[in-house]
Design a protein around this motif. Structure first.
Motif, PDB file in Angstrom:
ATOM      1  N   PRO A   1       7.312   1.318   7.232  1.00  0.00           N
ATOM      2  CA  PRO A   1       6.516   0.607   6.220  1.00  0.00           C
ATOM      3  C   PRO A   1       4.987   0.354   6.080  1.00  0.00           C
ATOM      4  O   PRO A   1       4.390   0.169   4.990  1.00  0.00           O
ATOM      5  CB  PRO A   1       7.203  -0.951   6.525  1.00  0.00           C
ATOM      6  N   SER A   2       4.437   1.173   7.107  1.00  0.00           N
ATOM      7  CA  SER A   2       2.937   0.972   6.982  1.00  0.00           C
ATOM      8  C   SER A   2       2.185   2.414   6.879  1.00  0.00           C
ATOM      9  O   SER A   2       1.076   2.175   6.870  1.00  0.00           O
ATOM     10  CB  SER A   2       2.554   0.458   8.408  1.00  0.00           C
TER      11      SER A   2
ATOM     12  N   LEU B   1       0.665  -1.181  -0.148  1.00  0.00           N
ATOM     13  CA  LEU B   1       0.126   0.077   0.003  1.00  0.00           C
ATOM     14  C   LEU B   1       0.964   1.242  -0.152  1.00  0.00           C
ATOM     15  O   LEU B   1       0.625   2.229  -0.973  1.00  0.00           O
ATOM     16  CB  LEU B   1      -1.079   0.158   1.114  1.00  0.00           C
ATOM     17  N   VAL B   2       1.693   1.262   0.890  1.00  0.00           N
ATOM     18  CA  VAL B   2       2.826   2.449   1.070  1.00  0.00           C
ATOM     19  C   VAL B   2       3.615   2.378  -0.163  1.00  0.00           C
ATOM     20  O   VAL B   2       3.772   3.616  -0.765  1.00  0.00           O
ATOM     21  CB  VAL B   2       3.441   2.407   2.197  1.00  0.00           C
ATOM     22  N   GLU B   3       4.149   1.322  -0.697  1.00  0.00           N
ATOM     23  CA  GLU B   3       4.855   1.353  -1.833  1.00  0.00           C
ATOM     24  C   GLU B   3       4.149   2.044  -3.075  1.00  0.00           C
ATOM     25  O   GLU B   3       4.901   2.837  -3.832  1.00  0.00           O
ATOM     26  CB  GLU B   3       5.451  -0.168  -2.144  1.00  0.00           C
ATOM     27  N   ASN B   4       2.990   1.806  -3.079  1.00  0.00           N
ATOM     28  CA  ASN B   4       2.428   2.539  -4.282  1.00  0.00           C
ATOM     29  C   ASN B   4       2.511   4.073  -4.470  1.00  0.00           C
ATOM     30  O   ASN B   4       2.475   4.603  -5.557  1.00  0.00           O
ATOM     31  CB  ASN B   4       0.760   2.276  -3.902  1.00  0.00           C
TER      32      ASN B   4
ATOM     33  N   CYS C   1      12.567  -0.008   4.337  1.00  0.00           N
ATOM     34  CA  CYS C   1      11.481  -0.738   5.379  1.00  0.00           C
ATOM     35  C   CYS C   1      12.471  -1.798   6.055  1.00  0.00           C
ATOM     36  O   CYS C   1      12.225  -1.990   7.437  1.00  0.00           O
ATOM     37  CB  CYS C   1      10.599  -1.748   4.304  1.00  0.00           C
ATOM     38  N   ALA C   2      13.668  -1.985   5.596  1.00  0.00           N
ATOM     39  CA  ALA C   2      14.483  -3.183   6.371  1.00  0.00           C
ATOM     40  C   ALA C   2      15.122  -2.482   7.429  1.00  0.00           C
ATOM     41  O   ALA C   2      15.661  -3.085   8.400  1.00  0.00           O
ATOM     42  CB  ALA C   2      15.704  -3.352   5.351  1.00  0.00           C
TER      43      ALA C   2
ATOM     44  N   GLY D   1      -5.170   0.703  -6.278  1.00  0.00           N
ATOM     45  CA  GLY D   1      -3.664   0.587  -6.942  1.00  0.00           C
ATOM     46  C   GLY D   1      -2.731  -0.281  -6.116  1.00  0.00           C
ATOM     47  O   GLY D   1      -2.015  -1.055  -7.013  1.00  0.00           O
ATOM     48  N   ALA D   2      -2.876  -0.444  -4.847  1.00  0.00           N
ATOM     49  CA  ALA D   2      -1.947  -1.478  -4.247  1.00  0.00           C
ATOM     50  C   ALA D   2      -2.272  -2.943  -4.599  1.00  0.00           C
ATOM     51  O   ALA D   2      -1.578  -3.643  -3.930  1.00  0.00           O
ATOM     52  CB  ALA D   2      -1.855  -1.155  -2.834  1.00  0.00           C
ATOM     53  N   ARG D   3      -3.162  -3.334  -5.364  1.00  0.00           N
ATOM     54  CA  ARG D   3      -3.203  -4.689  -5.537  1.00  0.00           C
ATOM     55  C   ARG D   3      -2.128  -5.172  -6.400  1.00  0.00           C
ATOM     56  O   ARG D   3      -1.673  -6.243  -6.363  1.00  0.00           O
ATOM     57  CB  ARG D   3      -4.503  -4.901  -6.619  1.00  0.00           C
TER      58      ARG D   3
END
Ligand code: FES
Length: 265
Positions: free
Chosen positions: A186-187, A146-149, A257-258, A239-241
């Protein structure tokens, strides 16, 4: 036979835990991963978050627990459980929270190093504009997708940097509006859209639960055009699909995120 759902690993840092409309009463049960939590409403401006498991024999304080001053009476054996007091013999741990308009955030992890300036930034946003709940929806993708989007340079921009607090930042344009997205964990991502001095804000969060994940979006309206704001609110979740191809921006996001240690539960 259906295979059991394996909850996503949780990490340290901030989560978008709930919208105001989900906080049904004085005590609301919530989950992050397998972790059972309760949100306790103090007043209109303050909600506190605690572990939900009674330290006596593990009953869930969010189902039938009754507030009694600074304690909750456990529904199972009736012991009075202190809220966040380490000195009490029976108590439940309290977590850092921010209530910004309709949006409740909480932070996991022991130290402050995984804050990345989020508490300060979201309070500043809430002073400028009221954050109103727009979306609560179950999703079937890992929450970081979701966030990566927001870091899709094909749509939004090319400049990916670390911000002043170590948050991951991408700047660009959306429907000829200035676009600035900042991931604080990451969230959770906070997106400004519109001129810097009167930008609207879209906060998107993905929170793992014991049986999947929940996406939440809150919006503060100011100077963005309606097309851009609609696109962000209604594009963030569907979009986050699709996980992005691992280009430069995705590599940067996954490296970010790491930095957040995984936690149990
Ligand atoms: S489980 Fe809560 S009082 Fe016993």
């Amino acid at each position: 036979m259906m295979s059991p759902v394996v909850p996503e690993r949780i990490h340290s840092g901030w989560y978008f835990l709930a919208l105001a409309q989900e906080l049904s009463g004085e005590i609301t049960p919530l989950t992050v991963g397998r972790r059972a939590l309760i949100a306790v409403r103090e007043d209109e401006r303050r909600v506190r978050v605690f572990d939900a498991r009674c330290p006596h024999r593990g009953a869930h304080l969010g189902y039938g627990g009754r507030r009694c001053g600074d304690r909750i009476v456990c529904p199972f054996h009736g012991k009075r459980i202190a809220l966040g007091s380490a000195k009490a013999r029976l108590s439940v741990r309290e977590y850092p929270t921010v209530l910004a308009g309709d949006a409740l955030f909480f932070r996991l992890g022991a130290g402050g190093t995984d804050d990345h300036g989020f508490a300060r930034v979201i309070r500043e946003v809430a002073q400028r504009q009221r954050l109103v709940g727009a979306v609560v929806r179950r999703v079937t993708v890992p929450t970081d997708v979701l966030v990566e989007n927001a870091f899709d340079v094909a749509h939004f921009g090319k400049e990916i940097t670390l911000g002043p607090f170590g948050e991951l930042t991408v700047e660009g344009e959306l429907f000829a509006n200035r676009f600035l997205a900042r991931a604080f964990s990451p969230s959770v991502v906070v997106t400004e859209i519109g001129p810097a001095d009167r930008a609207s804000t879209v906060v998107t969060g993905g929170t793992p639960t014991y049986d999947g994940a929940v996406a939440r979006v809150a919006v503060g309206t100011a100077g963005a055009g309606p097309d851009a704001l609609d696109a962000l609110v209604h594009g963030a979740v569907p979009g986050a699909r699709y996980a992005l191809k691992p280009g430069r921006q995705v590599v940067a996001f996954r490296r970010f995120c790491a930095m957040f240690p995984p936690l149990d539960g």
